[in-house]
Write a protein that holds these residues in place. Sequence first.
Motif, short mmCIF file in Angstrom:
data_model
loop_
_atom_site.label_atom_id
_atom_site.label_comp_id
_atom_site.label_asym_id
_atom_site.label_seq_id
_atom_site.Cartn_x
_atom_site.Cartn_y
_atom_site.Cartn_z
N LEU A 45 2.23 1.76 -3.33
CA LEU A 45 1.17 2.19 -4.25
C LEU A 45 0.87 3.67 -4.08
O LEU A 45 0.14 4.26 -4.88
N GLY A 46 1.45 4.28 -3.05
CA GLY A 46 1.23 5.69 -2.83
C GLY A 46 -0.02 6.00 -2.03
O GLY A 46 -0.56 7.10 -2.11
N VAL A 47 -0.49 5.03 -1.25
CA VAL A 47 -1.66 5.27 -0.41
C VAL A 47 -1.24 6.18 0.76
O VAL A 47 -0.25 5.89 1.42
N PRO A 48 -1.97 7.27 1.00
CA PRO A 48 -1.59 8.16 2.09
C PRO A 48 -1.67 7.44 3.44
O PRO A 48 -2.54 6.59 3.63
N PRO A 49 -0.75 7.77 4.38
CA PRO A 49 -0.68 7.06 5.65
C PRO A 49 -2.00 7.02 6.41
O PRO A 49 -2.36 6.01 6.98
N GLU B 217 -8.57 0.50 -5.31
CA GLU B 217 -7.86 1.43 -4.42
C GLU B 217 -6.89 2.38 -5.14
O GLU B 217 -6.96 3.60 -4.92
N ARG C 251 -4.97 6.96 5.30
CA ARG C 251 -5.84 5.97 4.69
C ARG C 251 -5.36 4.56 5.00
O ARG C 251 -6.16 3.66 5.25
N ALA D 207 4.09 7.35 -7.54
CA ALA D 207 3.67 5.94 -7.59
C ALA D 207 2.80 5.64 -8.80
O ALA D 207 2.71 4.51 -9.25
N GLN E 18 5.82 1.69 -10.44
CA GLN E 18 5.13 0.73 -9.59
C GLN E 18 6.00 -0.46 -9.25
O GLN E 18 6.89 -0.82 -10.02
N ALA F 216 0.84 -1.20 0.00
CA ALA F 216 0.00 0.00 0.00
C ALA F 216 0.88 1.26 0.00
O ALA F 216 0.57 2.24 -0.67
N ILE F 217 1.99 1.20 0.76
CA ILE F 217 2.90 2.34 0.77
C ILE F 217 3.49 2.55 -0.62
O ILE F 217 3.52 3.66 -1.15
N ILE G 21 -7.26 6.57 -5.20
CA ILE G 21 -6.28 7.49 -4.62
C ILE G 21 -5.72 8.45 -5.65
O ILE G 21 -5.61 9.65 -5.42
N HIS G 22 -5.35 7.89 -6.80
CA HIS G 22 -4.56 8.69 -7.74
C HIS G 22 -5.38 9.38 -8.83
O HIS G 22 -4.85 10.21 -9.55
N ARG H 267 -3.51 -4.77 -10.42
CA ARG H 267 -3.62 -3.70 -9.44
C ARG H 267 -2.76 -2.49 -9.82
O ARG H 267 -3.15 -1.35 -9.65
N ILE I 160 9.80 2.50 -0.93
CA ILE I 160 9.49 1.84 0.34
C ILE I 160 10.65 2.05 1.31
O ILE I 160 10.46 2.33 2.47
N ARG J 209 4.60 10.50 -3.27
CA ARG J 209 3.49 9.56 -3.30
C ARG J 209 2.81 9.56 -4.66
O ARG J 209 2.36 8.54 -5.14
#
Lengths: 285, 332
Positions: free
Chosen positions: A180-184, B120, A186, B94, B98, A177-178, B124-125, B170, B67, B91
């Motif tokens: 993937l750029g998901v905000p913390p 998801e 969330r 991303a 990927q 998830a990190i 987000i994006h 994904r 990461i 962020r």
Amino acid sequence: MKSVPTTLRQLMRDRSAALGFFLVVLVVVAAILAPWISPHPEAVWDMNPANRLKPPSRTWLFGTDRMGADIFSRVLFGARITLMIALVAVGASLLIGVPIGLWAGWSEWWIGEALMRVSDVFLAVPQIVLAIAIAQTLGPSIENVILALSVTYWPWFARLVYAEVRALKRETFIEAAIALGVPPRRIVLQHVLPNVASPIIVRASIGMGFTILTAASLGFLGLGAPPPAPEWGRMISESREFLPETWWYALAPGVAIFIVVMGFNLLGDGLRDVLDPRLRRSHDR
Amino acid sequence: MSVDTQPLLRAEGLRRHFPVRNAFGVTTHTIKALDDVSFDLRSGETLGIVGESGCGKTTLGKMLAGIHKADAGRIHLEGTDITSLSVEERRRIAQRLQYIHQDPGNALDPRWTIGRSLDEPLAIHTALSRPERLARVGKILASVGLPESHLDLYPHEISGGQQRRVGLARILTLQPRLVILDEPTSGLDVSVQATILKLLRALQAEFQLTYLFISHDLSVVQIMCDRIAVMYLGRIVEIAPSAELFAVPRHPYTRSLLSAIPRIGGRRVTDTFTLEGEPADASNLPSGCRFRSRCPQVAAVCAKQDPALGPGGSAHQAACHFAGETPGGGHV
């Protein structure tokens, strides 16, 4: 999270968990329906010296107390006070402990670590001792009992959630998830929290039993709801003057405490078996 | 530098040292997981990263994916330095860059349905509405060859090969430029491996993807990659176009790796394998060349001087004092 019906079905397969569930439901129903099932709703609060200390009979199922009030009715209405205290105290502990645990576990910032050390201090001292100190200082009332219990119980949740979050942080799906750029925020609310929900529910159920026991102890020591509120702990305390002749005076509230605490503990243990992810596999297959 | 020759990704001097602390929190030594790694990745190509376990392949992939943080060095994506971006801006990168985890089953939230996991990244994006997102997820799902009925399943209800397809789907929903594949075929049986590799090829053509292909499986890397970088203890020791690396390996480590590929009708691997012992301790590297403790051609200079990748500017570079003069006679 599993769906509620699935969880219930699995719970019912376990005999002791089903018993716990049944006992809890019994107490909750008794508390809700108290005004209707009580044979003498008027004799809960009123003084009636003529009926003083009557043994159990068809009229007075569990006998009467020193004021001539019906003990059966008082036990029923006492369930309301007990459940209310426990629900509010555990709810408040959840509201304080879970966010602190989530935040401290996720951020690993020194302030979070400091909060965890504070919770260590709370956990190092027996809850009842701290609760007595707080309730004694603030004076006897239901509100103060709730406050004392919440202030002393949140560290359990904070600690539990903290440990779970620390472990989850290393899980691949959180790392994914990190990446993937998901905000913390969330990640914490949508990935982490649902994955720690099970242990929280288990701890909350066991915490209900624990809190009820502590609340009864405070009542017994005269730090709970002031008379004439039908608080179970205080009823037992009052009965001491008249023991052992009026055995029924202490028996009914004692059994009530026993039933509700055992119910929540059995339910909590059963929920742990059904919900805890580390044990889930063996139950599913 | 013209637009055409600008690399899609450029890594410069990436370094990651993990401190090892004793009981008192004092750093006693450091593990050099990545030590001065630089390379270019051109748009549309597949660069393979190979090496033994613990050589820093995964650390490199995770660092590029954001990461892990780099202790030193820069990463440029399409000319932008993404190491100096704010957390928020990083962020957003991303979307274009990927990473696919080695273990795609565990990379999906066990409590989320496949459909929710696929939605998801878009939620987000992008600013797409829910029906638009659903349409896009459906399209991607078809390209990776999964039926739409899988959207309502949970990760543990599908097979390893299918989990990999979901993992691909994904990240493809975002239509990235660069995909880092960490051991995309590990743990799959050979027939599933082949279908996944074919799928990766097809997706590369369909979505104009650039791959960074991390693997320890040389035969897979040989089929898939245009260029290959060989890593040893946190450093690239040889980088070359695939065919050339296999034909004329210049670094003794590469040669020993190649000799370790079992071949039907070839000599026994046990006869040709030249490497002895374990890699040196990453927290306590030998002086000079880090490979000298296992190198069959070790000389006096190796203990004194750490060889750099060279010759500079060439497509085929190796970090060995004797890279120019070592026999290039292939590996069988």
